[in-house]
Design an enzyme around this catalytic site. Structure first.
Site, mmCIF file in Angstrom:
data_model
loop_
_atom_site.group_PDB
_atom_site.id
_atom_site.type_symbol
_atom_site.label_atom_id
_atom_site.label_comp_id
_atom_site.label_asym_id
_atom_site.label_seq_id
_atom_site.Cartn_x
_atom_site.Cartn_y
_atom_site.Cartn_z
ATOM 1 N N ASN A 7 6.524 5.455 -7.913
ATOM 2 C CA ASN A 7 5.353 5.446 -7.033
ATOM 3 C C ASN A 7 5.862 5.752 -5.631
ATOM 4 O O ASN A 7 6.372 4.871 -4.940
ATOM 5 C CB ASN A 7 4.675 4.073 -7.094
ATOM 6 C CG ASN A 7 3.412 4.015 -6.255
ATOM 7 O OD1 ASN A 7 3.061 4.979 -5.572
ATOM 8 N ND2 ASN A 7 2.734 2.882 -6.290
ATOM 9 N N ARG A 90 3.055 8.100 -10.231
ATOM 10 C CA ARG A 90 1.705 7.772 -9.789
ATOM 11 C C ARG A 90 1.298 8.803 -8.725
ATOM 12 O O ARG A 90 2.034 9.026 -7.766
ATOM 13 C CB ARG A 90 1.692 6.379 -9.180
ATOM 14 C CG ARG A 90 0.334 5.988 -8.706
ATOM 15 C CD ARG A 90 0.329 4.606 -8.116
ATOM 16 N NE ARG A 90 -1.049 4.266 -7.793
ATOM 17 C CZ ARG A 90 -1.379 3.112 -7.231
ATOM 18 N NH1 ARG A 90 -0.477 2.211 -6.960
ATOM 19 N NH2 ARG A 90 -2.645 2.869 -6.955
ATOM 20 N N HIS A 179 -7.733 3.341 -7.981
ATOM 21 C CA HIS A 179 -7.276 2.234 -8.845
ATOM 22 C C HIS A 179 -7.605 2.539 -10.307
ATOM 23 O O HIS A 179 -7.726 1.628 -11.131
ATOM 24 C CB HIS A 179 -7.960 0.884 -8.489
ATOM 25 C CG HIS A 179 -7.640 0.352 -7.129
ATOM 26 N ND1 HIS A 179 -8.602 -0.211 -6.327
ATOM 27 C CD2 HIS A 179 -6.486 0.295 -6.444
ATOM 28 C CE1 HIS A 179 -8.048 -0.612 -5.192
ATOM 29 N NE2 HIS A 179 -6.757 -0.305 -5.236
ATOM 30 N N ARG A 242 -9.489 -2.473 5.392
ATOM 31 C CA ARG A 242 -10.450 -1.356 5.343
ATOM 32 C C ARG A 242 -11.884 -1.880 5.330
ATOM 33 O O ARG A 242 -12.158 -2.911 4.703
ATOM 34 C CB ARG A 242 -10.215 -0.510 4.086
ATOM 35 C CG ARG A 242 -8.929 0.283 4.157
ATOM 36 C CD ARG A 242 -8.771 1.145 2.914
ATOM 37 N NE ARG A 242 -7.425 1.025 2.393
ATOM 38 C CZ ARG A 242 -7.105 1.114 1.106
ATOM 39 N NH1 ARG A 242 -8.029 1.317 0.199
ATOM 40 N NH2 ARG A 242 -5.860 0.999 0.732
ATOM 41 N N GLU A 385 -0.246 -1.376 -14.021
ATOM 42 C CA GLU A 385 -0.391 0.072 -13.847
ATOM 43 C C GLU A 385 0.868 0.814 -14.305
ATOM 44 O O GLU A 385 0.785 1.919 -14.852
ATOM 45 C CB GLU A 385 -0.682 0.393 -12.377
ATOM 46 C CG GLU A 385 -2.055 -0.100 -11.951
ATOM 47 C CD GLU A 385 -2.237 -0.133 -10.450
ATOM 48 O OE1 GLU A 385 -2.652 0.877 -9.888
ATOM 49 O OE2 GLU A 385 -1.966 -1.179 -9.839
#
Ligand code: AMP
Length: 400
Positions: A7, A90, A179, A242, A385
């Site tokens: 990642n 990823r 996601h 956010r 993940e």
């Protein structure tokens, strides 16, 4: 298969070497401060962490450090890179081009490059990780796994924005969602727990990935039919820093008052908003819980806002799917905060959600936390993940 999962961010790179069938993690670690100086933290279960400062002017040196750590006589877990079967990356944004993971070849790289305007912060960094692996392990097959791909089954009424249609046609403006690898993993696992992985038709699941970044998804018949994030990851629920969904009018209004340019405005919405912005305390939910406990009203308000928006989305998705069989909580907050799980589900009794407070309070790892009589099952399912990326990589490499 032994899969190296990568990642890559702009200045950091996470890695895991794992078994794609059993999920066993042989080693995982992090390269930090790429382009600044460079440090690798290498973890092997049952051994002390190994931390080493290694110059990493680019992602090439970071991948090189990962290979050295994995094959090191003292700290390594394989003798040579030959023992690594394939590499899974990823990748943030797959635009409309990718509805599944994909073997990395020139066409795949060109398509990821084409998505850079949609994922300007992440896609270039993801590509740097891919290119470094191609350079240093040229014979290894590589697979790209996209955060957006799982959401590509959304129907048009869920993904279209109510702005002139030409922006969708000419500029690919639509809801994509993120996601996706996590929502896919926990929804598949939920279907297994419901005994419906072989026949998902008719099932309705709301998945809640609640961490520093947060999103929910509506999963009908095992497929995503809606999600809260949008063209980018700024939309939907309020998050650590956010803003989530806001009225676009706010942007012009504040830019007019304070003279911000669009970069400054977006920096505020990305980095200074969310629960940090409301509370003024922290973006970390543990800090907020502690502050709220001590009577900080804005920390309480930030948590109330977060819980309220998650609860509202669960209701929206119940309406969108015509019911809900199961709600799944995952990620840092979803897996670890019984208090927030209770608040997010309280008031949903009218639609058949009945939390078992004791099970919820004592939940560790994967568990059913609703009562036996609850019409809607509520689960905590730790996300994985990396395993999903490793499984996709093994599947695609096996097919090729
Ligand atoms: P993630 O992005 O999935 O790593 O989640 C990070 C968020 O999870 C941070 O805001 C943490 O404060 C939050 N978190 C982790 N453990 C807990 C906990 N026990 N209670 C509340 N929040 C937690």
């Amino acid at each position: 298969m032994k899969i190296l999962v990568i990642n890559a961010g702009s200045s950091s790179l996470k890695y895991q070497l794992m078994d794609s069938v059993t999920g066993e993690v042989f080693s995982k670690g992090l390269c930090e401060r790429i382009g600044i100086d460079g440090r690798i933290t290498h973890r092997v279960p049952g051994r002390d962490n190994w931390v080493s400062d290694i110059p990493m002017p680019t992602h090439n040196e970071a991948i090189s450090a990962v290979i050295e750590a994995l094959t090191d006589a003292e700290h390594g877990v394989v003798k040579t890179v030959d023992e690594i079967d394939a590499i899974g990356h990823r990748v943030l944004h797959g635009g409309m081009a990718f509805t599944d993971s994909c073997i990395i070849d020139d066409a795949c790289i060109a398509a990821i490059e084409k998505c850079i305007p949609l994922g300007p912060l992440h896609n270039p960094a993801n590509l740097m990780g891919i290119r470094a692996c191609q350079k240093l392990m040229p014979t290894k097959k590589q697979v790209a796994v996209f955060d957006t791909a799982f959401h590509m089954t959304m129907p048009p009424e869920a993904y279209i924005y109510a702005i002139p249609y030409e922006y969708y046609e000419k500029n690919d403006v639509r809801r994509y969602g993120f996601h996706g690898t996590s929502h896919r993993y926990i929804s598949q696992r939920c279907l297994e727990l419901l005994g419906r992985s072989e026949n998902p038709e008719g099932t309705k699941i709301v998945t809640c990935h609640l961490g520093n970044g947060s999103s929910c998804a509506a999963i009908k018949d095992g497929k995503c039919v809606d999600t809260t994030m949008g063209l980018g990851p700024l939309a939907g629920l309020p998050m650590g820093t956010r803003c989530g969904d806001i009225d676009a009018t706010i942007i012009e209004y504040l830019m007019g008052i304070y003279g911000y340019d669009i970069k400054e405005m977006l920096n505020i919405l990305n980095k200074k908003s969310g629960v940090l912005g409301i509370s003024g305390v922290s973006s970390d939910f543990r800090d907020l819980a502690a502050a709220a406990y001590e009577g900080n009203e804005r920390a309480t308000l930030a948590l109330d806002k977060f819980n309220y928006e998650v609860k509202k989305v669960i209701g929206e998705y119940a309406a969108a799917m015509g019911g809900v069989d199961a709600i799944v909580f995952t990620a840092g907050v979803g897996e670890n905060s019984p208090v927030l799980r209770e608040k997010m589900t309280s008031g949903l009794e009218f639609m058949g959600v009945e939390l078992d407070k004791e099970k919820n309070a004592n939940c560790h790892g994967e568990e059913l936390i609703s009562t036996e009589n609850s019409k809607v099952k509520v689960y905590v399912i730790p996300t994985n993940e990396e395993l999903m990326i490793a499984m996709d990589t093994a599947r695609l490499v096996g097919e090729n």
